[in-house]
Design a protein around this motif. Structure first.
Motif, PDB file in Angstrom:
ATOM      1  N   ARG A 413      30.688  42.032 -68.728  1.00  0.00           N
ATOM      2  CA  ARG A 413      30.516  42.614 -67.551  1.00  0.00           C
ATOM      3  C   ARG A 413      30.727  40.996 -66.057  1.00  0.00           C
ATOM      4  O   ARG A 413      30.077  40.152 -66.197  1.00  0.00           O
ATOM      5  N   PHE A 414      32.168  41.216 -65.491  1.00  0.00           N
ATOM      6  CA  PHE A 414      32.622  39.818 -64.478  1.00  0.00           C
ATOM      7  C   PHE A 414      31.879  40.216 -63.624  1.00  0.00           C
ATOM      8  O   PHE A 414      31.948  39.088 -62.616  1.00  0.00           O
ATOM      9  N   GLY A 415      31.308  41.315 -63.168  1.00  0.00           N
ATOM     10  CA  GLY A 415      31.327  41.498 -61.595  1.00  0.00           C
ATOM     11  C   GLY A 415      32.361  41.505 -60.869  1.00  0.00           C
ATOM     12  O   GLY A 415      33.424  41.174 -61.242  1.00  0.00           O
ATOM     13  N   ILE A 416      32.556  41.461 -59.429  1.00  0.00           N
ATOM     14  CA  ILE A 416      33.839  41.497 -59.187  1.00  0.00           C
ATOM     15  C   ILE A 416      33.431  39.764 -58.562  1.00  0.00           C
ATOM     16  O   ILE A 416      34.042  39.145 -57.560  1.00  0.00           O
ATOM     17  N   ARG A 417      34.452  39.404 -59.756  1.00  0.00           N
ATOM     18  CA  ARG A 417      34.588  37.683 -59.743  1.00  0.00           C
ATOM     19  C   ARG A 417      36.401  37.443 -60.178  1.00  0.00           C
ATOM     20  O   ARG A 417      36.501  37.818 -61.565  1.00  0.00           O
ATOM     21  N   GLU A 418      37.237  38.144 -59.550  1.00  0.00           N
ATOM     22  CA  GLU A 418      38.324  38.416 -60.350  1.00  0.00           C
ATOM     23  C   GLU A 418      39.263  37.048 -60.763  1.00  0.00           C
ATOM     24  O   GLU A 418      39.816  37.013 -61.969  1.00  0.00           O
ATOM     25  N   HIS A 419      39.120  36.282 -60.123  1.00  0.00           N
ATOM     26  CA  HIS A 419      39.526  34.729 -60.175  1.00  0.00           C
ATOM     27  C   HIS A 419      39.031  33.739 -61.462  1.00  0.00           C
ATOM     28  O   HIS A 419      39.596  33.482 -62.434  1.00  0.00           O
ATOM     29  N   ALA A 420      38.037  33.943 -61.344  1.00  0.00           N
ATOM     30  CA  ALA A 420      36.970  33.790 -62.308  1.00  0.00           C
ATOM     31  C   ALA A 420      36.939  34.289 -63.934  1.00  0.00           C
ATOM     32  O   ALA A 420      37.275  33.279 -64.826  1.00  0.00           O
ATOM     33  N   MET A 421      37.306  35.765 -64.083  1.00  0.00           N
ATOM     34  CA  MET A 421      37.282  36.494 -64.778  1.00  0.00           C
ATOM     35  C   MET A 421      38.645  36.024 -65.607  1.00  0.00           C
ATOM     36  O   MET A 421      38.291  36.030 -67.118  1.00  0.00           O
ATOM     37  N   ALA A 422      40.124  35.801 -65.161  1.00  0.00           N
ATOM     38  CA  ALA A 422      40.818  35.086 -65.404  1.00  0.00           C
ATOM     39  C   ALA A 422      41.147  33.663 -66.413  1.00  0.00           C
ATOM     40  O   ALA A 422      41.327  33.749 -67.162  1.00  0.00           O
ATOM     41  N   SER A 423      40.524  33.261 -65.263  1.00  0.00           N
ATOM     42  CA  SER A 423      40.371  31.675 -65.586  1.00  0.00           C
ATOM     43  C   SER A 423      39.607  31.765 -66.984  1.00  0.00           C
ATOM     44  O   SER A 423      39.344  30.423 -67.796  1.00  0.00           O
ATOM     45  N   MET A 424      38.076  32.461 -66.496  1.00  0.00           N
ATOM     46  CA  MET A 424      37.208  31.865 -67.953  1.00  0.00           C
ATOM     47  C   MET A 424      38.082  32.655 -68.970  1.00  0.00           C
ATOM     48  O   MET A 424      37.690  32.183 -70.036  1.00  0.00           O
ATOM     49  N   ALA A 425      38.397  33.224 -69.244  1.00  0.00           N
ATOM     50  CA  ALA A 425      39.674  34.384 -70.007  1.00  0.00           C
ATOM     51  C   ALA A 425      40.231  32.823 -70.801  1.00  0.00           C
ATOM     52  O   ALA A 425      40.657  32.801 -72.201  1.00  0.00           O
ATOM     53  N   ASN A 426      40.643  32.300 -69.853  1.00  0.00           N
ATOM     54  CA  ASN A 426      41.597  30.835 -70.423  1.00  0.00           C
ATOM     55  C   ASN A 426      41.070  30.312 -71.554  1.00  0.00           C
ATOM     56  O   ASN A 426      41.091  29.829 -72.536  1.00  0.00           O
ATOM     57  N   GLY A 427      39.975  29.755 -71.025  1.00  0.00           N
ATOM     58  CA  GLY A 427      38.723  29.178 -71.696  1.00  0.00           C
ATOM     59  C   GLY A 427      38.298  29.882 -73.262  1.00  0.00           C
ATOM     60  O   GLY A 427      38.313  28.659 -74.009  1.00  0.00           O
ATOM     61  N   ILE A 428      38.068  30.966 -73.091  1.00  0.00           N
ATOM     62  CA  ILE A 428      37.772  31.627 -74.145  1.00  0.00           C
ATOM     63  C   ILE A 428      39.240  31.833 -75.444  1.00  0.00           C
ATOM     64  O   ILE A 428      38.632  31.665 -76.456  1.00  0.00           O
ATOM     65  N   ALA A 429      40.074  31.512 -74.848  1.00  0.00           N
ATOM     66  CA  ALA A 429      41.335  31.629 -75.371  1.00  0.00           C
ATOM     67  C   ALA A 429      41.350  30.452 -76.006  1.00  0.00           C
ATOM     68  O   ALA A 429      41.525  29.941 -77.301  1.00  0.00           O
ATOM     69  N   LEU A 430      41.431  29.282 -75.442  1.00  0.00           N
ATOM     70  CA  LEU A 430      41.341  28.082 -75.271  1.00  0.00           C
ATOM     71  C   LEU A 430      40.133  27.221 -76.743  1.00  0.00           C
ATOM     72  O   LEU A 430      40.696  26.753 -77.423  1.00  0.00           O
ATOM     73  N   HIS A 431      39.237  28.262 -76.485  1.00  0.00           N
ATOM     74  CA  HIS A 431      38.450  27.924 -77.231  1.00  0.00           C
ATOM     75  C   HIS A 431      38.657  28.099 -79.119  1.00  0.00           C
ATOM     76  O   HIS A 431      38.191  27.314 -80.057  1.00  0.00           O
ATOM     77  N   GLY A 432      38.540  29.477 -79.571  1.00  0.00           N
ATOM     78  CA  GLY A 432      39.981  29.543 -80.615  1.00  0.00           C
ATOM     79  C   GLY A 432      38.303  30.798 -80.860  1.00  0.00           C
ATOM     80  O   GLY A 432      37.105  30.647 -80.783  1.00  0.00           O
ATOM     81  N   GLY A 433      38.899  31.753 -81.819  1.00  0.00           N
ATOM     82  CA  GLY A 433      37.761  32.910 -82.345  1.00  0.00           C
ATOM     83  C   GLY A 433      38.260  34.006 -82.002  1.00  0.00           C
ATOM     84  O   GLY A 433      37.273  34.506 -82.035  1.00  0.00           O
ATOM     85  N   PHE A 434      38.619  33.805 -80.442  1.00  0.00           N
ATOM     86  CA  PHE A 434      37.881  35.973 -79.593  1.00  0.00           C
ATOM     87  C   PHE A 434      40.262  35.763 -79.093  1.00  0.00           C
ATOM     88  O   PHE A 434      41.090  35.381 -78.894  1.00  0.00           O
ATOM     89  N   LEU A 435      40.393  37.243 -78.818  1.00  0.00           N
ATOM     90  CA  LEU A 435      41.354  37.196 -79.006  1.00  0.00           C
ATOM     91  C   LEU A 435      41.017  38.585 -77.148  1.00  0.00           C
ATOM     92  O   LEU A 435      40.305  39.679 -77.042  1.00  0.00           O
ATOM     93  N   PRO A 436      40.704  37.303 -76.707  1.00  0.00           N
ATOM     94  CA  PRO A 436      40.042  37.597 -74.768  1.00  0.00           C
ATOM     95  C   PRO A 436      41.385  38.902 -74.278  1.00  0.00           C
ATOM     96  O   PRO A 436      42.252  38.650 -74.092  1.00  0.00           O
ATOM     97  N   TYR A 437      40.583  39.785 -73.711  1.00  0.00           N
ATOM     98  CA  TYR A 437      41.367  40.999 -72.743  1.00  0.00           C
ATOM     99  C   TYR A 437      40.754  40.853 -70.954  1.00  0.00           C
ATOM    100  O   TYR A 437      39.102  40.575 -71.392  1.00  0.00           O
ATOM    101  N   VAL A 438      41.249  41.011 -70.561  1.00  0.00           N
ATOM    102  CA  VAL A 438      40.880  41.429 -68.874  1.00  0.00           C
ATOM    103  C   VAL A 438      41.331  42.133 -67.896  1.00  0.00           C
ATOM    104  O   VAL A 438      42.281  42.277 -68.763  1.00  0.00           O
ATOM    105  N   ALA A 439      40.769  42.750 -66.984  1.00  0.00           N
ATOM    106  CA  ALA A 439      41.642  43.767 -66.365  1.00  0.00           C
ATOM    107  C   ALA A 439      40.862  44.326 -64.751  1.00  0.00           C
ATOM    108  O   ALA A 439      39.643  43.483 -65.082  1.00  0.00           O
ATOM    109  N   SER A 440      41.286  44.394 -63.665  1.00  0.00           N
ATOM    110  CA  SER A 440      41.496  45.203 -62.779  1.00  0.00           C
ATOM    111  C   SER A 440      42.715  46.011 -62.687  1.00  0.00           C
ATOM    112  O   SER A 440      43.379  46.363 -63.332  1.00  0.00           O
ATOM    113  N   PHE A 441      42.707  46.638 -61.267  1.00  0.00           N
ATOM    114  CA  PHE A 441      43.981  47.169 -60.856  1.00  0.00           C
ATOM    115  C   PHE A 441      45.036  46.132 -59.908  1.00  0.00           C
ATOM    116  O   PHE A 441      44.396  44.486 -59.966  1.00  0.00           O
TER     117      PHE A 441
END
Length: 461
Positions: A413-441
């Motif tokens: 639950r990212f809350g209404i934080r689209e920019h951080a959502m996408a940037s955090m997804a990059n961090g999740i991917a860079l860490h390894g072990g996950f295939l992150p996905y995020v969404a908005s309109f």
């Protein structure tokens, strides 16, 4: 804070020589390139020295070691601070010749750190301020969930913390505010961020546009906050980092520094920020340091002292013992750890789970169907939406929510934080072990665009 093998007290003059080496390498590289940012590395050299020589769990001989801590230079314009630290720690690249090629076309020492092959020790591409801050939050989030999922007995196969040096500019950017707010809410206690509080930007003193009480703001976010009055005080820095690492909350340490430290005419001014010091001022700064060496000189005793390979090998060997114990205690989870974290592979049969999509339906409905078909066979699928889960169909059915009291939830639950959502997804991917996905309109993805661009540059999925 990990201790070094055969830890012995280090003479004060060796500490000082090591810090001065970092400073002068940065000065020399920027001056040779006739371009760059010398002031930040000159002010932050003591922080980098402590982190790379005493604090970070890292092994220059194995930069991708899964048990390592992550270091993010969110203030990417100060890239020579990172390059000097990596070189002196014993990483294969950058070499001294690479430092001489700073900011040159095709070099592995570009003006801002770039993640990718040939850049060992660079955990993420930074430069656009605030992005590294949010990437680090994603890395810490990934570490928390991966540890809860694959190491339920807490054997310690995923001990990593995330350290960063962040600037005034990082903390002015909205993306860092979004990420900090969510990090505090989620109690991501693996974060220790050192704030380079030098109070200077390109246009001059920060007080022309930035007068808030930063630590009070982070207190309100739920962070643990501290202040170090003198960025050259190694004992105060050590104590603050140790206290931060021991606290269950994310931590911000405001470190009062002097940009361009040691430069008689430019220290503490905007003139030290984004341009070479000039030959005369380089000579004056080196006289102030008591440094009587040619450009790019690394004293033998400093090279010996800062070489982190023996310490790194010992830390990695201790971690490998834990991995062996984990394989005995949890063989199935150990196999998942090897597949997802060590090899970075998807399950061999994942394509068989793909559903057949027939009929007319909104793409978000098809997307939701695919997510829920894959979720049982691709456990690394992990993500969410910016307060639009019901509309975007991002929830994994019965997956539960990831939050401060449940690290196993599959829905973010990212809350209404689209920019951080996408940037955090990059961090999740860079860490390894996950295939992150995020969404908005689609119309809101304009808020995500800087992070999407960086994901493409870094080749993240």
């Amino acid at each position: 804070m990990p201790s070094a093998p055969n830890d012995q007290p280090v003479p004060a003059d060796l500490h000082e020589a090591a810090i001065t080496t970092i400073r002068t390498l940065a000065i020399d590289a920027v001056q040779t390139a006739n371009s760059g940012h010398p002031g930040m590395p000159m002010g932050c050299a003591p922080m980098a020295y402590l982190l790379f020589s005493e604090v970070l769990r890292h092994d220059p001989a194995d930069p991708a070691w899964p048990g390592r801590d992550r270091f993010v230079l969110s203030a990417g314009h100060g890239s020579m601070l990172l390059y000097a630290a990596l070189h002196l720690s014993g990483y294969e690249r950058p070499t001294l010749e690479d430092l001489r090629s700073f900011r040159q076309l095709g070099s592995v020492t570009p003006g801002h750190p770039e993640f990718g092959p040939g850049h060992p020790g660079v955990e993420t591409t930074t430069g656009p301020l605030g992005q590294g801050f949010a990437n680090g939050v994603g890395m810490a989030l990934a570490a928390e969930r991966l540890s809860a999922e694959l190491d339920p007995d807490d054997i310690g196969i995923l001990p990593q913390r995330v350290y960063a040096i962040v600037s005034d500019g990082d903390l002015m950017e909205g993306v860092s505010a979004e990420a900090a707010s969510l990090a505090g809410h989620l109690r991501l206690g693996r974060l220790t961020y050192l704030y380079d509080d030098n109070r200077i930007t390109i246009d001059g003193s920060t007080d022309i546009a930035f007068s808030e009480d930063v630590l009070a703001r982070f207190d309100a976010y739920g962070w643990h906050t501290q202040q170090v009055a003198d960025g050259n005080d190694l004992d105060a820095l050590r104590a603050a980092i140790a206290a931060a690492d021991a606290d269950p909350r994310p931590s911000l340490i405001a470190v009062r520094t002097v940009i361009g430290y040691g430069s008689p005419a430019k220290a503490g001014t905007a003139a030290a920020h984004g341009a070479p010091l000039g030959d005369d001022e380089v000579a004056a700064a080196k006289r102030a340091y008591g440094w009587e060496h040619p450009p790019f000189h690394v004293p033998a005793e400093v090279a010996d002292h800062l070489d982190a390979r023996e310490r790194g090998a010992a830390l990695r060997a201790e971690w490998q013992e834990r991995v062996r114990a984990h394989r005995v205690a949890q063989p199935e989870l150990a196999a998942e750890f090897d597949r997802r974290v060590v090899r970075g592979e998807l399950p061999g049969d994942w394509t068989e789970a793909l559903p057949s999509l027939e009929g007319d339906a909104a793409t978000r409905q098809h997307s939701g169907a695919v997510i829920n078909a894959l979720a049982p066979v691709v456990p690394e699928l992990f993500g969410g939406s910016a307060d639009l889960a019901a509309s975007n169909n991002t929830d994994v059915a019965d997956g539960g929510d990831f939050h401060a009291d449940d690290r196993l939830g599959r829905n973010l639950r990212f809350g209404i934080r689209e920019h951080a959502m996408a940037s955090m997804a990059n961090g999740i991917a860079l860490h390894g072990g996950f295939l992150p996905y995020v969404a908005s309109f689609l119309v809101f993805t304009d808020y995500c665009r800087p992070a999407i661009r960086l994901a493409a540059l870094m080749g993240q999925r």
